[in-house]
Design a protein around this motif. Structure first.
Motif, PDB file in Angstrom:
ATOM      1  N   HIS A 147       7.941  10.425  -2.223  1.00  0.00           N
ATOM      2  CA  HIS A 147       6.524  10.092  -2.441  1.00  0.00           C
ATOM      3  C   HIS A 147       6.165   8.802  -1.711  1.00  0.00           C
ATOM      4  CE1 HIS A 147       6.171  13.261  -5.372  1.00  0.00           C
ATOM      5  NE2 HIS A 147       7.122  12.734  -6.127  1.00  0.00           N
ATOM      6  N   ILE A 148       7.040   7.786  -1.846  1.00  0.00           N
ATOM      7  CA  ILE A 148       6.765   6.479  -1.249  1.00  0.00           C
ATOM      8  C   ILE A 148       6.616   6.592   0.262  1.00  0.00           C
ATOM      9  CG2 ILE A 148       7.821   4.223  -0.768  1.00  0.00           C
ATOM     10  CD1 ILE A 148       9.015   4.371  -3.646  1.00  0.00           C
ATOM     11  N   LEU A 149       7.439   7.452   0.870  1.00  0.00           N
ATOM     12  CA  LEU A 149       7.423   7.571   2.326  1.00  0.00           C
ATOM     13  C   LEU A 149       6.251   8.400   2.843  1.00  0.00           C
ATOM     14  CD1 LEU A 149      11.278   7.849   2.907  1.00  0.00           C
ATOM     15  CD2 LEU A 149       9.783   5.936   3.556  1.00  0.00           C
ATOM     16  N   GLN A 150       5.417   8.918   1.940  1.00  0.00           N
ATOM     17  CA  GLN A 150       4.169   9.555   2.371  1.00  0.00           C
ATOM     18  C   GLN A 150       3.114   8.511   2.702  1.00  0.00           C
ATOM     19  OE1 GLN A 150       4.585  12.841   2.890  1.00  0.00           O
ATOM     20  NE2 GLN A 150       6.599  12.339   2.029  1.00  0.00           N
ATOM     21  N   PHE A 151       3.270   7.304   2.152  1.00  0.00           N
ATOM     22  CA  PHE A 151       2.337   6.223   2.478  1.00  0.00           C
ATOM     23  C   PHE A 151       2.609   5.738   3.905  1.00  0.00           C
ATOM     24  CE2 PHE A 151       2.894   5.381  -2.246  1.00  0.00           C
ATOM     25  CZ  PHE A 151       1.648   5.867  -2.618  1.00  0.00           C
ATOM     26  N   ASP A 152       1.632   5.042   4.466  1.00  0.00           N
ATOM     27  CA  ASP A 152       1.823   4.432   5.786  1.00  0.00           C
ATOM     28  C   ASP A 152       2.557   3.113   5.586  1.00  0.00           C
ATOM     29  OD1 ASP A 152       1.770   3.896   8.460  1.00  0.00           O
ATOM     30  OD2 ASP A 152      -0.328   3.212   8.479  1.00  0.00           O
TER      31      ASP A 152
ATOM     32  N   THR B 127       5.618   3.690  -8.256  1.00  0.00           N
ATOM     33  CA  THR B 127       4.782   4.191  -7.159  1.00  0.00           C
ATOM     34  C   THR B 127       3.335   3.743  -7.310  1.00  0.00           C
ATOM     35  OG1 THR B 127       6.248   6.098  -6.947  1.00  0.00           O
ATOM     36  CG2 THR B 127       4.102   6.273  -5.891  1.00  0.00           C
ATOM     37  N   LYS B 128       2.800   3.754  -8.541  1.00  0.00           N
ATOM     38  CA  LYS B 128       1.414   3.306  -8.771  1.00  0.00           C
ATOM     39  C   LYS B 128       1.267   1.827  -8.420  1.00  0.00           C
ATOM     40  CE  LYS B 128      -1.724   5.108 -10.014  1.00  0.00           C
ATOM     41  NZ  LYS B 128      -2.736   5.840  -9.188  1.00  0.00           N
ATOM     42  N   THR B 129       2.287   1.018  -8.766  1.00  0.00           N
ATOM     43  CA  THR B 129       2.218  -0.416  -8.462  1.00  0.00           C
ATOM     44  C   THR B 129       2.273  -0.647  -6.957  1.00  0.00           C
ATOM     45  OG1 THR B 129       3.322  -0.868 -10.560  1.00  0.00           O
ATOM     46  CG2 THR B 129       3.219  -2.674  -8.995  1.00  0.00           C
ATOM     47  N   LEU B 130       3.093   0.130  -6.271  1.00  0.00           N
ATOM     48  CA  LEU B 130       3.146   0.040  -4.816  1.00  0.00           C
ATOM     49  C   LEU B 130       1.796   0.442  -4.219  1.00  0.00           C
ATOM     50  CD1 LEU B 130       4.562  -0.369  -2.122  1.00  0.00           C
ATOM     51  CD2 LEU B 130       5.455   1.968  -2.303  1.00  0.00           C
ATOM     52  N   GLU B 131       1.194   1.485  -4.776  1.00  0.00           N
ATOM     53  CA  GLU B 131      -0.122   1.932  -4.305  1.00  0.00           C
ATOM     54  C   GLU B 131      -1.153   0.806  -4.445  1.00  0.00           C
ATOM     55  OE1 GLU B 131      -2.744   5.949  -5.111  1.00  0.00           O
ATOM     56  OE2 GLU B 131      -0.743   5.809  -5.996  1.00  0.00           O
ATOM     57  N   ASN B 132      -1.103   0.103  -5.586  1.00  0.00           N
ATOM     58  CA  ASN B 132      -2.030  -1.017  -5.812  1.00  0.00           C
ATOM     59  C   ASN B 132      -1.781  -2.138  -4.805  1.00  0.00           C
ATOM     60  OD1 ASN B 132      -3.044   0.336  -8.007  1.00  0.00           O
ATOM     61  ND2 ASN B 132      -1.838  -0.780  -9.526  1.00  0.00           N
ATOM     62  N   ALA B 133      -0.499  -2.422  -4.558  1.00  0.00           N
ATOM     63  CA  ALA B 133      -0.154  -3.475  -3.607  1.00  0.00           C
ATOM     64  C   ALA B 133      -0.655  -3.117  -2.202  1.00  0.00           C
ATOM     65  CB  ALA B 133       1.356  -3.696  -3.590  1.00  0.00           C
ATOM     66  N   LEU B 134      -0.506  -1.856  -1.810  1.00  0.00           N
ATOM     67  CA  LEU B 134      -0.951  -1.430  -0.481  1.00  0.00           C
ATOM     68  C   LEU B 134      -2.470  -1.489  -0.370  1.00  0.00           C
ATOM     69  CD1 LEU B 134       1.436   1.616   0.116  1.00  0.00           C
ATOM     70  CD2 LEU B 134       1.665  -0.721   0.979  1.00  0.00           C
ATOM     71  N   GLU B 135      -3.146  -1.219  -1.477  1.00  0.00           N
ATOM     72  CA  GLU B 135      -4.614  -1.298  -1.475  1.00  0.00           C
ATOM     73  C   GLU B 135      -5.065  -2.735  -1.205  1.00  0.00           C
ATOM     74  OE1 GLU B 135      -8.628  -1.718  -2.540  1.00  0.00           O
ATOM     75  OE2 GLU B 135      -7.094  -2.511  -3.900  1.00  0.00           O
ATOM     76  N   VAL B 136      -4.364  -3.708  -1.807  1.00  0.00           N
ATOM     77  CA  VAL B 136      -4.677  -5.121  -1.552  1.00  0.00           C
ATOM     78  C   VAL B 136      -4.361  -5.467  -0.105  1.00  0.00           C
ATOM     79  CG1 VAL B 136      -4.189  -7.511  -2.216  1.00  0.00           C
ATOM     80  CG2 VAL B 136      -4.214  -5.723  -3.971  1.00  0.00           C
ATOM     81  N   TYR B 137      -3.218  -5.002   0.376  1.00  0.00           N
ATOM     82  CA  TYR B 137      -2.791  -5.299   1.752  1.00  0.00           C
ATOM     83  C   TYR B 137      -3.820  -4.805   2.770  1.00  0.00           C
ATOM     84  CZ  TYR B 137       0.088  -5.360   5.976  1.00  0.00           C
ATOM     85  OH  TYR B 137       0.557  -5.593   7.248  1.00  0.00           O
ATOM     86  N   TYR B 138      -4.334  -3.597   2.566  1.00  0.00           N
ATOM     87  CA  TYR B 138      -5.238  -2.999   3.549  1.00  0.00           C
ATOM     88  C   TYR B 138      -6.688  -3.446   3.370  1.00  0.00           C
ATOM     89  CZ  TYR B 138      -1.713   0.228   5.344  1.00  0.00           C
ATOM     90  OH  TYR B 138      -0.604   0.760   5.950  1.00  0.00           O
ATOM     91  N   ASN B 139      -7.125  -3.597   2.111  1.00  0.00           N
ATOM     92  CA  ASN B 139      -8.562  -3.754   1.860  1.00  0.00           C
ATOM     93  C   ASN B 139      -8.982  -5.122   1.339  1.00  0.00           C
ATOM     94  OD1 ASN B 139      -8.915  -1.020   2.572  1.00  0.00           O
ATOM     95  ND2 ASN B 139      -8.325  -0.388   0.498  1.00  0.00           N
ATOM     96  N   ARG B 140      -7.995  -5.954   0.938  1.00  0.00           N
ATOM     97  CA  ARG B 140      -8.364  -7.284   0.416  1.00  0.00           C
ATOM     98  C   ARG B 140      -7.459  -8.325   1.075  1.00  0.00           C
ATOM     99  NH1 ARG B 140      -8.206  -6.057  -5.919  1.00  0.00           N
ATOM    100  NH2 ARG B 140      -7.895  -3.858  -5.445  1.00  0.00           N
ATOM    101  N   GLN B 141      -7.623  -8.478   2.365  1.00  0.00           N
ATOM    102  CA  GLN B 141      -6.769  -9.369   3.131  1.00  0.00           C
ATOM    103  C   GLN B 141      -6.853 -10.824   2.661  1.00  0.00           C
ATOM    104  OE1 GLN B 141      -4.430  -9.392   5.805  1.00  0.00           O
ATOM    105  NE2 GLN B 141      -4.154  -7.266   5.155  1.00  0.00           N
ATOM    106  N   ASP B 142      -8.039 -11.238   2.196  1.00  0.00           N
ATOM    107  CA  ASP B 142      -8.176 -12.611   1.691  1.00  0.00           C
ATOM    108  C   ASP B 142      -7.328 -12.813   0.447  1.00  0.00           C
ATOM    109  OD1 ASP B 142      -9.874 -13.182   3.733  1.00  0.00           O
ATOM    110  OD2 ASP B 142     -11.719 -13.106   2.536  1.00  0.00           O
TER     111      ASP B 142
END
Length: 475
Positions: free
Chosen positions: A317-322, A430-445
């Motif tokens: 599942h994790i490796l489906q993310f970019d 996996t949900k926590t990783l998803e949240n972290a990636l959302e911050v990485y991509y969409n909330r750079q500040d």
């Protein structure tokens, strides 16, 4: 104060894990605070190989290990103001490894007897003797029950630190007479008995004047059946003398501005070198060189304790993310094989390095954006602190030292130093990783704020040692 540490390992001489790091760093920090500190370690063949030309011979004597008359050589080396005494006996310590032999009980029984008798031989009688983990857990008992007749030893106070309660030193009670040369009274009255074994760690907990663990949360956890590994009853009984003190890291060594293993240095004020390290690591590991993809670092033993059963179950599942994952470590064969297989299936996303390489470890800390550490239990943990110092945000399971050192991201006030989840499950990971990636991509500040906060945390021994000094002074 005069302080004596006795341990089975210590950096840079012999080190297998966090215990070695503590013995390498805490005494040095205590010396800087004006205390007189000595450390006693076994003189392993690995020590002889690296430092044999630097140590000086002090003396030798013989000790009784039950009926066995054994040679005790004492060697000395002064480093960073700390006097290191090495207990030499090639029969016990020239084994090519620190632990894991069939006679470890006899080896460390000898070491403890020799260490106590060596104090008088070298003329170093401490105010506080600090023992670490099961290998030296019998020292407080031996001081009170076997060596109490030595006047000079009567004022010594003892501290016993539990680095990992899983390894308790459980042996046949006949060892008391056969190796330690003492009677069985304290076993027969139940003091040293646990599950019909002689339990060294129980002895340390009961006989030491103070007991510490390597984080406040772990101190609480080991009083519960879930984390106490069978000793939780004893830990609750002795709760009044139990303290949790978070380990530090050696901030001179763990420093992105000076680390000799890094191709490019950087700081919280200028992160351009971190981007350079990331690109160079991607190239080195055969991953696509992309600045825009989050790189997840893993530097760990690959075991259940470190949560890798959950990671492997979720890896598809994790490796489906970019994402890209740079993994370094060895451990259980099934985990090693699983990561190797996934690396073959997803060569653009996962580099599995099933080995240990200090230089590569430092490069992963420095290059990664996220650092994955979902331990099932973690007495303290150093990797999450090292990752933060290099601007890599830890993603952790909230237990033990991970709970005490990683502040979970709060999207409302932008606070935090990483990401965390409660309850070890693949779904929550996996949900926590998803949240972290959302911050990485969409909330750079927000990501940049988290990085700055993580890099500014004070995990130095300079600070951590103050809690130990306070404890010693109370004694």
């Amino acid at each position: 104060m005069k302080l004596l540490f006795v341990a089975a390992e210590g950096a840079p001489f012999a080190k297998t894990g966090g215990l070695g790091d503590v013995i390498g760093a805490l005494p040095k920090s205590l010396v800087q605070h004006g205390h007189e500190v000595a450390v006693m370690l076994p003189y392993y063949d690995v020590v002889a190989g690296k430092f044999g030309d630097q140590v000086e011979e002090v003396c030798y004597f013989y000790t009784q290990v039950g009926w066995r008359r054994q040679y005790v050589g004492i060697k000395r080396l002064v480093r960073d103001g700390v006097t290191f005494y090495f207990i030499d006996n090639q029969h016990y310590f020239f084994r090519g490894k620190v632990y894991g032999d069939w006679d470890d009980g006899e080896r460390f029984a000898f070491f403890q007897l020799a260490a106590l008798e060596a104090m008088e031989q070298v003329g170093f009688i401490p105010d506080v003797l600090h023992a670490h983990d099961y290998h030296t857990a019998m020292l407080p008992y031996l001081l009170k029950e076997k060596y109490h007749w030595i006047d000079a030893y009567r004022g010594i106070k003892t501290v016993f630190t539990i680095h990992n309660i899983e390894f308790q030193g459980q042996f046949d009670p006949a060892m008391l007479g056969d190796l330690f040369g003492v009677g069985a009274e304290r076993y027969e009255d139940g003091t040293l008995r646990w599950n019909d074994c002689l339990n060294w760690m129980k002895a340390g907990v009961l006989y030491a004047d103070r007991v510490t663990t390597v984080s406040p949360s772990y101190a609480e956890e080991i009083m519960t059946p879930e984390f106490g590994k069978g000793l939780d009853v004893v830990m609750r009984m002795e709760a009044g003398k139990l303290t949790g003190i978070v380990n530090g890291i050696d901030t001179d060594l763990i420093n992105p501005e000076t680390d000799p293993h890094l191709p490019a240095h950087f700081s919280a004020g200028d992160l351009s070198g971190k981007a350079t390290n990331k690109a160079l690591l991607q190239e080195k590991l055969g991953l696509p060189v992309r600045a825009d993809v989050p790189l997840i670092g893993v530097v760990s033993r690959l075991t259940d304790q470190k949560g890798f059963d959950v990671v492997v179950s979720e890896l598809h599942h994790i490796l489906q993310f970019d994402v890209q994952i740079a993994l370094l470590g060895t451990g259980y064969a099934d985990f090693e094989q699983a990561f190797a297989w996934f690396a073959g299936q997803y060569p653009d996303k996962l580099s599995a390095n099933i080995t240990f390489d200090l230089g590569l470890a430092q490069q992963i800390y420095a290059a990664s954006d996220l650092f994955l550490m979902p331990s099932a239990f973690e007495p303290c943990g150093l990797s999450q602190m090292m990752a933060m110092r290099y601007g890599s945000l830890p993603l952790v399971h909230e237990v033990g030292g991970l709970r005490d050192t990683v502040i979970p991201y709060n999207q409302f006030d932008k606070s935090g130093t990483g990401f965390a989840f409660k309850g070890l499950s693949g779904y929550l990971l996996t949900k926590t990783l998803e949240n972290a990636l959302e911050v990485y991509y969409n909330r750079q500040d927000d990501w940049a704020t988290l990085q700055q906060s993580a890099m500014s945390q004070d995990f130095s021994w300079e600070t951590a040692s103050l809690a130990y000094i306070n404890l010693y002074e109370q004694l």
